[in-house]
Design a protein around this motif. Structure first.
Motif, PDB file in Angstrom:
ATOM      1  N   PRO A  68       0.335  -1.353   0.579  1.00 12.65           N
ATOM      2  CA  PRO A  68      -0.232  -0.787  -0.437  1.00 12.65           C
ATOM      3  C   PRO A  68       0.586   1.599  -0.073  1.00 12.65           C
ATOM      4  N   VAL A  69       1.316   2.054  -1.113  1.00  8.71           N
ATOM      5  CA  VAL A  69       1.803   3.555  -1.264  1.00  8.71           C
ATOM      6  C   VAL A  69       0.251   4.443  -0.944  1.00  8.71           C
ATOM      7  N   THR A  70       0.529   5.396  -0.121  1.00 10.56           N
ATOM      8  CA  THR A  70      -0.040   6.550   0.308  1.00 10.56           C
ATOM      9  C   THR A  70       0.816   7.576  -0.180  1.00 10.56           C
ATOM     10  N   MET A  71       0.238   8.843  -1.211  1.00 13.27           N
ATOM     11  CA  MET A  71       0.283   9.513  -1.975  1.00 13.27           C
ATOM     12  C   MET A  71      -0.106  10.629  -1.423  1.00 13.27           C
ATOM     13  N   LYS A  72       0.193  11.812  -0.269  1.00 16.39           N
ATOM     14  CA  LYS A  72      -0.433  13.013   0.055  1.00 16.39           C
ATOM     15  C   LYS A  72       0.075  14.123  -1.621  1.00 16.39           C
ATOM     16  N   VAL A  73      -1.511  14.570  -1.957  1.00 16.13           N
ATOM     17  CA  VAL A  73      -1.213  15.473  -2.582  1.00 16.13           C
ATOM     18  C   VAL A  73      -2.287  16.650  -2.708  1.00 16.13           C
ATOM     19  N   ASP A  74      -1.774  17.204  -3.043  1.00 11.56           N
ATOM     20  CA  ASP A  74      -2.724  18.865  -2.871  1.00 11.56           C
ATOM     21  C   ASP A  74      -4.262  18.419  -3.145  1.00 11.56           C
ATOM     22  N   ILE A  75      -4.827  19.279  -2.196  1.00  8.93           N
ATOM     23  CA  ILE A  75      -6.337  18.951  -2.578  1.00  8.93           C
ATOM     24  C   ILE A  75      -7.251  19.099  -3.835  1.00  8.93           C
ATOM     25  N   ASN A  76      -6.558  20.385  -4.585  1.00  5.43           N
ATOM     26  CA  ASN A  76      -6.958  20.571  -5.726  1.00  5.43           C
ATOM     27  C   ASN A  76      -6.338  19.706  -6.794  1.00  5.43           C
ATOM     28  N   SER A  77      -5.825  18.217  -6.539  1.00  4.14           N
ATOM     29  CA  SER A  77      -5.555  17.605  -7.757  1.00  4.14           C
ATOM     30  C   SER A  77      -6.484  16.770  -8.438  1.00  4.14           C
ATOM     31  N   ASN A  78      -6.480  16.504  -9.602  1.00  2.51           N
ATOM     32  CA  ASN A  78      -6.651  15.762 -10.530  1.00  2.51           C
ATOM     33  C   ASN A  78      -5.876  14.216  -9.486  1.00  2.51           C
TER      34      ASN A  78
ATOM     35  N   GLN B 190      -6.548   0.901  -7.136  1.00  6.48           N
ATOM     36  CA  GLN B 190      -6.834   2.131  -6.146  1.00  6.48           C
ATOM     37  C   GLN B 190      -8.033   1.611  -5.195  1.00  6.48           C
ATOM     38  N   THR B 191      -7.264   2.420  -4.047  1.00  7.81           N
ATOM     39  CA  THR B 191      -8.432   1.198  -3.181  1.00  7.81           C
ATOM     40  C   THR B 191      -9.165   2.552  -2.325  1.00  7.81           C
ATOM     41  N   LYS B 192      -8.476   3.735  -1.511  1.00  8.21           N
ATOM     42  CA  LYS B 192      -8.828   4.545  -1.389  1.00  8.21           C
ATOM     43  C   LYS B 192      -8.657   6.084  -1.174  1.00  8.21           C
ATOM     44  N   VAL B 193      -9.092   7.270  -0.980  1.00  7.16           N
ATOM     45  CA  VAL B 193      -8.665   8.405  -0.774  1.00  7.16           C
ATOM     46  C   VAL B 193      -9.301   9.266   0.331  1.00  7.16           C
ATOM     47  N   THR B 194      -8.518   9.734   0.950  1.00 11.70           N
ATOM     48  CA  THR B 194      -9.645  10.699   1.998  1.00 11.70           C
ATOM     49  C   THR B 194      -8.824  11.700   1.750  1.00 11.70           C
ATOM     50  N   LYS B 195      -8.881  13.046   2.516  1.00 15.75           N
ATOM     51  CA  LYS B 195      -8.762  14.031   2.528  1.00 15.75           C
ATOM     52  C   LYS B 195      -9.289  14.779   3.798  1.00 15.75           C
ATOM     53  N   ASP B 196      -7.954  15.702   4.239  1.00 15.75           N
ATOM     54  CA  ASP B 196      -8.625  17.436   5.449  1.00 15.75           C
ATOM     55  C   ASP B 196      -8.456  18.062   4.912  1.00 15.75           C
ATOM     56  N   SER B 197      -7.761  19.426   5.056  1.00 21.48           N
ATOM     57  CA  SER B 197      -8.413  20.815   4.740  1.00 21.48           C
ATOM     58  C   SER B 197      -7.201  21.413   3.615  1.00 21.48           C
ATOM     59  N   GLN B 198      -6.400  20.476   3.275  1.00 24.42           N
ATOM     60  CA  GLN B 198      -5.353  20.582   2.431  1.00 24.42           C
ATOM     61  C   GLN B 198      -4.868  19.823   1.278  1.00 24.42           C
ATOM     62  N   TYR B 199      -4.936  18.800   2.163  1.00 25.70           N
ATOM     63  CA  TYR B 199      -4.101  17.786   1.465  1.00 25.70           C
ATOM     64  C   TYR B 199      -5.881  17.059   0.535  1.00 25.70           C
ATOM     65  N   MET B 200      -5.196  15.186   0.171  1.00 26.25           N
ATOM     66  CA  MET B 200      -5.866  14.319  -0.225  1.00 26.25           C
ATOM     67  C   MET B 200      -4.652  13.485  -0.235  1.00 26.25           C
ATOM     68  N   TYR B 201      -5.389  11.828   0.748  1.00 27.00           N
ATOM     69  CA  TYR B 201      -4.125  10.673   0.419  1.00 27.00           C
ATOM     70  C   TYR B 201      -4.881   9.780   0.081  1.00 27.00           C
ATOM     71  N   LEU B 202      -3.975   9.452  -0.902  1.00 23.24           N
ATOM     72  CA  LEU B 202      -3.996   8.562  -1.840  1.00 23.24           C
ATOM     73  C   LEU B 202      -3.554   7.591  -1.879  1.00 23.24           C
ATOM     74  N   LYS B 203      -4.606   6.177  -1.189  1.00 25.42           N
ATOM     75  CA  LYS B 203      -3.917   4.764  -1.038  1.00 25.42           C
ATOM     76  C   LYS B 203      -4.322   3.871  -1.934  1.00 25.42           C
ATOM     77  N   THR B 204      -2.627   3.078  -3.033  1.00 27.88           N
ATOM     78  CA  THR B 204      -2.932   2.838  -3.537  1.00 27.88           C
ATOM     79  C   THR B 204      -2.648   1.165  -3.987  1.00 27.88           C
ATOM     80  N   TYR B 205      -2.630   0.365  -3.590  1.00 26.11           N
ATOM     81  CA  TYR B 205      -1.644  -0.852  -3.724  1.00 26.11           C
ATOM     82  C   TYR B 205      -1.378  -1.517  -4.988  1.00 26.11           C
ATOM     83  N   VAL B 206       0.421  -1.264  -4.606  1.00 28.25           N
ATOM     84  CA  VAL B 206       1.292  -2.175  -5.780  1.00 28.25           C
ATOM     85  C   VAL B 206       1.036  -3.853  -5.589  1.00 28.25           C
TER      86      VAL B 206
END
Length: 710
Positions: free
Chosen positions: A403-413, A485-501
């Motif tokens: 499981p690779v968790t990527m922290k991305v900007d809230i407005n990212s595609n 791709q299994t799960k996306v969580t958010k806070d006020s600034q970022y999204m946390y995209l967890k993708t399973y390799v």
């Protein structure tokens, strides 16, 4: 010669003979020997060639009778035996002062030890004299707290332990059967990580494994990895040589020389040392960067501000839910991992730990200043996080989930973000996967696979921004890589995209059953062996399910599932069991395994219960809102159970609220076989014949679903 003279002569001869065999000198300066090895053998004579009598453990002290050639004879209870002096500290016995017995203090609570071996000291300081040690998972009452130290009852007296390596627990958690969180099974950093006490854990004494290592396997220029925690590094290739340091489990080193079952390694930038070859193994990973001679720097938290990046400089750093040493442990950060600082407090730093937030001790990190984007991906901040690696297996297939968790900007595609991986198979048949722009923060670098295809998985951080994962095979493998791709969580600034390799592996020499003579094919041209069936026995471990007297739902449904497994395996289906014993499995894990393996169907077995003892019958549940609804599967199971058991037909019912039905990606059904609360049906389900009929009904329904005869 008189009878008296003969006795005296025989006595003198026996004394002379014992001195000739063991010419010992009496220890004068010290009267007790304190054990410094984790476990130390006690032998019948002064050498490893003598028979082992028993063992003693770290912190125990025994009267010294005599010594010879570096070995000491101890009085251990009613027997005497010899131990190696390399793992003994000689101490003068002080007469106990006469004091008035103090009033018994009132305990404040209980603590549980989370380190393998934890020192007990006279006062609340690492500079205080050590009076003994305690072991992982032992529990003690504490009577006082001073800063981060706890005063515990130790034997007939009291001592202090560091709060970094204990957790405060409620009384009920001290019961042996209580399951503990996985992260407490991993030893945490020692009291003084930058200056380890070299004699506190010489675990490789003369008690080393009997396995013989062929020195020719490891050659100059190779890289080796330490297989155990705190591997002793010595100045020369001898157990009596001085200790110059300790190697952490999972650390990798360049081999400079190999001889006589010893390996010479580049231990630090300007220091070389020798380790026993039995405690290392050859690896394809790059060597770890040698540490400076004075160890990692201590960082003053007052110089660290929110928004900066910090790097962990100790082997394993505990991440807690709050800035207290008794706060819940949420994970472990590994050496070299980099994190963004969210907040700082005296002695503590709050970090973004994957998709969660947690607190770490500031003395074990170094500030990088600036908080720059090091991921190499536009829109991401910091490195991607890999918190764990799991493997799910059937007889024919293993799937390794990263499981690779990527922290991305809230407005990212988010569709543009995927893990950057490189993979290959080396000349030894090992699968090597490198995940770039990432750091591994799992609690263990070596993952036991428990699979007939894979023996183990090795995960190591390489450089500052890559994770290298090596899959060690049990047989010749073929593999492919997928990402889910299994799960996306958010806070006020970022999204946390967890993708399973996912690394899918199969036996390279296996043959398709489709072409085998006599194998039944369905209308799609497939054999039973082409399908993966996920079978789930409800509840388990600390969750018994419904209970009636001494009978628990978890035990009865496991019996049914194991019977169904035997039937279906004999027919040729490939089976995945969420549990095959009485153990706890979370609802998330019950769905994750089948999803990662891409199982074709999911069947869960439960027993029903109701307040009214007259309520009875059989029903099967499914999720009508699922992408792949299991209504057809549920109807087949319901029909077969009614045919085999002959109880009241309660029909099939849609239950989209149930986790195992709304989290699985394949058609899923949950069979409520009978009511354990109904006296008549309890008597039925206790009977082996009924359980066998239920298992056969499930197997029949699965064959019917896939178009096979039954």
């Amino acid at each position: 010669m008189s009878k008296r003279g003969a006795i005296i002569t025989a006595f003198l001869f026996a004394v002379m003979f014992s001195v000739f065999i063991f010419p010992a000198k009496i220890a004068k300066a010290a009267t007790k020997g304190s054990v410094t090895a984790t476990v130390l053998n006690v032998r019948s004579g002064p050498g490893t060639e003598y028979e082992k009598m028993t063992t003693v453990i770290m912190g125990q002290a025994y009267p010294v009778i005599s010594s010879q050639n570096g070995w000491y004879r101890l009085q251990i209870g009613s027997v005497t035996g010899w131990v190696s002096g390399d793992y003994l500290t000689l101490v003068e016995e002080k007469p106990a002062p006469t004091v008035t017995a103090p009033s018994q203090p009132t305990p404040m609570g209980k603590v549980k030890v989370t380190a393998d071996i934890l020192n007990v000291r006279e006062t609340a300081s690492t500079s205080s004299e050590k009076i003994g040690s305690v072991k992982m998972n032992e529990t003690y009452q504490y009577y006082e707290k001073s800063g981060e130290w706890f005063k515990i009852k130790y034997g007939s007296s009291y001592g202090w332990v560091s709060g970094t390596y204990v957790i405060v627990i409620p009384d009920e958690e001290t019961k042996p059967e209580t399951a503990q969180p996985a992260e407490t099974e991993q030893p945490q950093q020692q009291e003084q990580p930058t200056q380890p006490v070299q004699t506190e854990q010489p675990e490789q004494s003369e008690n080393e494994p009997e396995e013989e290592i062929d020195d020719s396997i490891i050659k100059t220029g190779d890289t080796v990895i330490a297989k155990i925690d705190q591997l002793t590094v010595r100045s020369t290739k001898s157990l009596s040589a001085s200790i110059i340091g300790r190697a952490e489990k999972g650390s990798t080193y360049s081999v400079l020389e190999s001889q006589d079952k010893w390996i010479k390694i580049q231990f630090k930038k300007s220091t070389t040392g020798w380790v026993r070859s039995v405690y290392v193994e050859k690896t394809t990973a790059n060597p770890s960067a040698p540490a400076d001679e004075d160890g990692a720097p201590t960082q003053n938290d007052e110089t660290i501000s929110a928004g900066e990046d910090v790097t962990v400089n100790t082997a394993l750093l505990t991440v807690r839910a709050d800035k207290e040493v008794d706060a819940k442990i949420i994970g472990n950060a590994t050496k070299g991992s980099t994190y963004e600082v969210l907040e700082s407090a005296p002695g503590w730093i709050k970090i973004q730990f994957g998709s969660r937030k947690g607190w770490i001790k500031s003395e074990y990190v170094a500030s990088k200043n600036g908080g720059t984007n090091t991921s190499g991906q536009t829109g991401t901040t910091n490195l991607n996080q890999i918190d764990s690696i799991k493997i799910y297996s059937t007889a024919k297939k293993s799937s390794i989930a990263i499981p690779v968790t990527m922290k991305v900007d809230i407005n990212s595609n988010i569709s543009t973000f995927k893990p950057d991986i490189v993979h290959s198979m080396d000349q030894n048949g090992r699968i090597v996967v490198t995940v770039n722009n990432s750091r591994y923060a799992g609690s263990s670098n070596i993952i036991d696979a428990s699979s007939n295809l894979v023996s183990s998985i090795l995960a190591l951080n390489e450089g500052q921004s890559s994770v290298k994962i090596t899959v060690n095979p049990n047989t010749t493998l073929k593999y492919n890589i997928a990402d889910v791709q299994t799960k996306v969580t958010k806070d006020s600034q970022y999204m946390y995209l967890k993708t399973y390799v996912v690394i899918n592996v199969e036996d390279a020499n296996s043959q398709s059953t489709n072409s085998m003579p006599g194998v039944e094919l369905n209308s799609q041209g497939k054999a039973r062996g082409d399908y993966i069936i996920a079978l789930d026995a409800g509840h388990g471990g600390s969750t018994p399910g419904a209970v009636n007297g001494q009978y628990k739902e978890k035990d009865l449904v496991l019996d049914i599932i194991l019977r169904a497994n035997n039937i279906l395996k004999a027919q040729g289906f490939d089976i995945y069991l969420t549990r095959d014993a009485d153990k706890y499995v979370s609802l998330a894990d019950r769905a994750e395994g089948p999803n990662i393996l891409k199982a074709d169907i999911f069947v869960s077995v439960h027993l029903n219960s109701f307040t009214s003892k007259t309520t009875n019958g059989t029903e099967t549940l499914y999720n009508s809102q699922a992408v792949k609804p299991g209504a057809t599967l549920a109807q087949y199971i319901q029909n077969q159970l009614i045919s085999e058991l002959g109880r009241t037909n309660r029909g099939i019912v849609s239950r989209p609220d149930l986790a195992v039905l709304n989290s699985t990606n394949m058609p899923a059904a949950l069979a409520e076989i009978l009511f354990i609360s109904n006296p008549e049906e309890l008597e039925l389900i206790k009977d082996d014949n009924t359980k066998q009929k239920a298992a056969q009904a499930i197997a029949n329904a699965i064959n019917q679903y896939f178009g096979f005869s039954y």
